[in-house]
Write a protein that holds these residues in place. Sequence first.
Motif, short mmCIF file in Angstrom:
data_model
loop_
_atom_site.label_atom_id
_atom_site.label_comp_id
_atom_site.label_asym_id
_atom_site.label_seq_id
_atom_site.Cartn_x
_atom_site.Cartn_y
_atom_site.Cartn_z
N HIS A 372 0.87 -1.18 0.00
CA HIS A 372 0.00 0.00 0.00
C HIS A 372 0.91 1.23 0.00
O HIS A 372 1.54 1.55 1.02
N ASP A 389 -6.50 -0.93 10.62
CA ASP A 389 -7.26 -0.21 9.60
C ASP A 389 -6.28 0.59 8.76
O ASP A 389 -5.41 1.30 9.30
N ARG A 391 -5.83 3.37 5.58
CA ARG A 391 -6.45 4.35 4.71
C ARG A 391 -5.55 4.56 3.51
O ARG A 391 -4.38 4.94 3.64
N ASP A 394 -6.35 7.24 -1.83
CA ASP A 394 -7.60 7.83 -2.31
C ASP A 394 -8.63 8.02 -1.21
O ASP A 394 -9.77 8.39 -1.48
N GLY A 395 -8.26 7.72 0.04
CA GLY A 395 -9.16 7.92 1.16
C GLY A 395 -9.95 6.71 1.56
O GLY A 395 -10.62 6.70 2.60
N ARG A 396 -9.96 5.65 0.76
CA ARG A 396 -10.70 4.44 1.11
C ARG A 396 -10.00 3.71 2.24
O ARG A 396 -8.77 3.72 2.35
N THR A 397 -10.78 3.05 3.07
CA THR A 397 -10.22 2.31 4.20
C THR A 397 -10.48 0.82 4.04
O THR A 397 -11.46 0.40 3.42
N SER A 398 -9.59 0.06 4.63
CA SER A 398 -9.74 -1.39 4.63
C SER A 398 -9.18 -1.92 5.94
O SER A 398 -8.45 -1.22 6.66
#
Length: 985
Positions: A372, A389, A391, A394-398
Amino acid sequence: MSRLAQGGAIDRAKPIRFSFDGRGYQGFEGDTLASALVANDVRLLGRSFKYHRPRGLLTAGSEEPNALVTLRGGAAAEPNTRATTIQLYDGLEAVSQNRWPSLGFDLMAVNGLFSPLFVAGFYYKTFMWPAALWEKLYEPVIRRAAGLGAISMAPDPDSYDRAHGFCDLLVVGAGPAGLVAARAAAEAGARVIVAEEDWLAGGRLNAERHEMDGRPGGEWAAETWAALARMPNVTLLPRTTVFGSYDDGGFGAVERVSDHLAAPLPGQPRQRLWKIVAKRCILAAGAIERPIVFGGNDRPGVMTASAIGSYVHRFAASPGERIAIFTAGDSGWSVVDDLRAAGVTVAAVIDARADGPRDAVARAKASGSAVHLGAVVTEARGGLLKSIDIRAADGRTSRLAVDALGMAGGWNPSMGIGCNRGARPVWSEAIHGFVLETPPAGLDPAGAAAGRLSLGEAVADGARAAAAALDALGIRHGDIVAPRTSADPAGLAALWHVPSRGKAFVDFQHDVTDKDVALAAREGFTSVEHFKRYTTLGMATDQGKTSQVNGQALLAAATGKAIAEAGTILSRPPWLPVAIGTLASHHREEHFRPVRHTAGHGWAAEQGAVFVDVGQWKRAQYFPRPGERDWLETVTREVEAVRSAVGLCDVSTLGKIELLGPDVAVLLDRLYANRMTSLAVGRARYGLMLREDGMVMDDGTVARIDPDRYFLTTTTANAAKVMQHIDYARQVLWPELDVQAVSVTEQWAQFAVAGPRSRTLLQRILPDFDLSNEAFPFMAAAALHWRGVPVRLFRISFSGELAYEIAVPAGHGDALVRALAEAGQDIGFTPYGTEALGVLRIEKGHPAGNELSGQTTASDLGLGRMLSTAKDYIGRTLAARPALTDPARPTLVGLRPIDPGTRLGGGAHLLPQDGVAIAENDQGYVTSVAWSPALGQWIALGLLKSGRSRHGERLRAVDLLRGTDVPVKVVDPVFVDPEGARLHG
């Protein structure tokens, strides 16, 4: 089990049994307690100070803030010991701290529920009202909650040692830069001391995969260390922490001599305090990896990336099965490569930079690791880490399941001791850290400690530092070539903080969060010194090694400043905590004040003497005989023997100073208030010495043995002080005078022989020396021999009787006292002690220690006629101050109870007959008290306002402490033989 099947610098053939919180485990020789616990899947090691949050390992070195344990037990308990620095030994017992009733279930964790109250500065804002509850409730509660670990309160059973080291070059740290510098300097002929806090030399070479000159780094380090050990001009100090730098090239260090053993070997200390004086110092202490501040970054399983690499590479112990690395620099990718080479699964690499090192990224993807880029970890979840977590850019979290997370936020050079003498660090944008740009004189940071973070730069800087040190020392040397190293990229982006909803910790030990930093800034605590104290950041046992720079970065951001503008604090010694026992060394129990026996001690003990501590000496207090009821009866007998026959008192403890040189008399004239230049050879004189402020410092005798040789005596208590005073005068005030001085207190045994038959006794052992009044009058001195032994004989008297003092070299003191005792058997020979000596001097009105209190002048003591008006001397000017010459000052007087059978008490206050016992009516006090056999009553000396003019007046001696109120009469202080006929014989 998390022990890897192969690799590591451990000896698998040597298993070691140990326990943690009462449960048994196994490790191997070469493990630390921390690595052995990692290998046994123990992840919870402690609780935090304030919130009692569960904590695991953060680091693998001495900067560790979390894993503090208590070693051993009972009186030998060692609290607050870092699990990361404890070398495993068989039978080791460790217990976790700061929890109750257990580590897994800690009731104090309820503090976490009240965390909104326990913010920065809460102790300044709370517990203030009602005030009556402070001592009854608040303070006891705070005291019970405060502190880490617990001491046994029993005497420390261990012993400690101290040593001094002198060298041309001190190298602090045996990592790659330090080893390069030490070997180069040693091969050039410099005297070198190498201090390394680890037991294994090499530093990062043991924790990472590197090559030096084509060989594995650990192998190169071991060979270099062995080569240094063979050099006679090199002293190697493993397990030694240099904790402070001081003026004039001084350094303090602690060597852990036997902490890696179950118990010290016979005669072996636990630790040794080193005082090292070095002409030059190379500080090669490496660097400390920074954590990153984000939510849940304190959970067990979250640690620095370098720590994970160290546990895997050096100790063959993996902190997790699925590991993620969160990095802002190239060093995190190096750890990824090391883990993959060891067969450890790296689930993901999260790099805050948009572009990671291309080759390393490719290798990670090829091995199955998720990569990442431009991403951050926002939260670590689970009591023990379960997931993180992420981020993305692009601001998306997983969310990713992992059980270990390594943080690589950059490096802080370990330059602490370089700041001890006031050198202030400056900010370096190149490494996003502080460096010691202008170090103190004689100290040169090298390698990572100087901000040279790549291996190649570090060893090159070690070679440079060695050349600079040799040049400064004036030692010739050839070209110093640094070893070739494997590639070690050190690129870095600044990343301090990832905003998140969870608690994000800056200081792990004191539970200081990002919100505490923001609150301090809002409330105006923006000076770094104020900020530190308000939040307690950096005030724990780790002294902010992993937290200080992050805290300053967050403070700078909160105040809109650059970090360079926000400032930094200086490191103060000790760099790491030092045991009090180590600092005390031998100076404890009977060694705190070593017992000193006079040469006549053995004989006195045979006579049944009762001894008393007088300064550092054991002196005979009195000599009881069978049938005597108490000490007073014994002392009375001894006094009467001196007054009627002959007594002997050991006065060897008096300070003795010998002065030699043509200018001794001139110096003595300036030191003493009375004239000494007129003192003839073979004569002695009573002397009075003043302080600069005009107060009496000491009294004693001065004897002129030869034209250029003088022999001084001082009071026992002031022997060292007078010697220091003389040395200061001759070396600083008047260095032009040709005078040498030496303390000879221990070199001479000296005995007072007093009483009307003292001449008879001495004549028996000195038959060839004429002791008549005409040949050897009062205040005469002579150097002669007894049985071929040098003797110094003085006709002086402290008792008021015919008396002498005889001195021989200390080795012959026992023989002399036995000869005197044998020669005096038929003439009433009696040994007497300090109690009888005190009675004799009080009867004679001689002021001594109780009167020479540092607050009395010569006039106060009735010695004003000794103050010369024909010369200058120390104290003369200030002694003439009006306040010190006021006739109303308290002066020495004698005191007798109106009722002869009434006992007086020392310290009683002198009040008018009709005066109320209050301070306003106090006119003086009783200084010395004795039962006088000559007068058959209690007598005393005292200091009384306008005392000389008040003889015959009646007063009260009031002692409120003892509840006594005794009517007394003021008399002349000389109670016995005021004409002085007896001492002239």
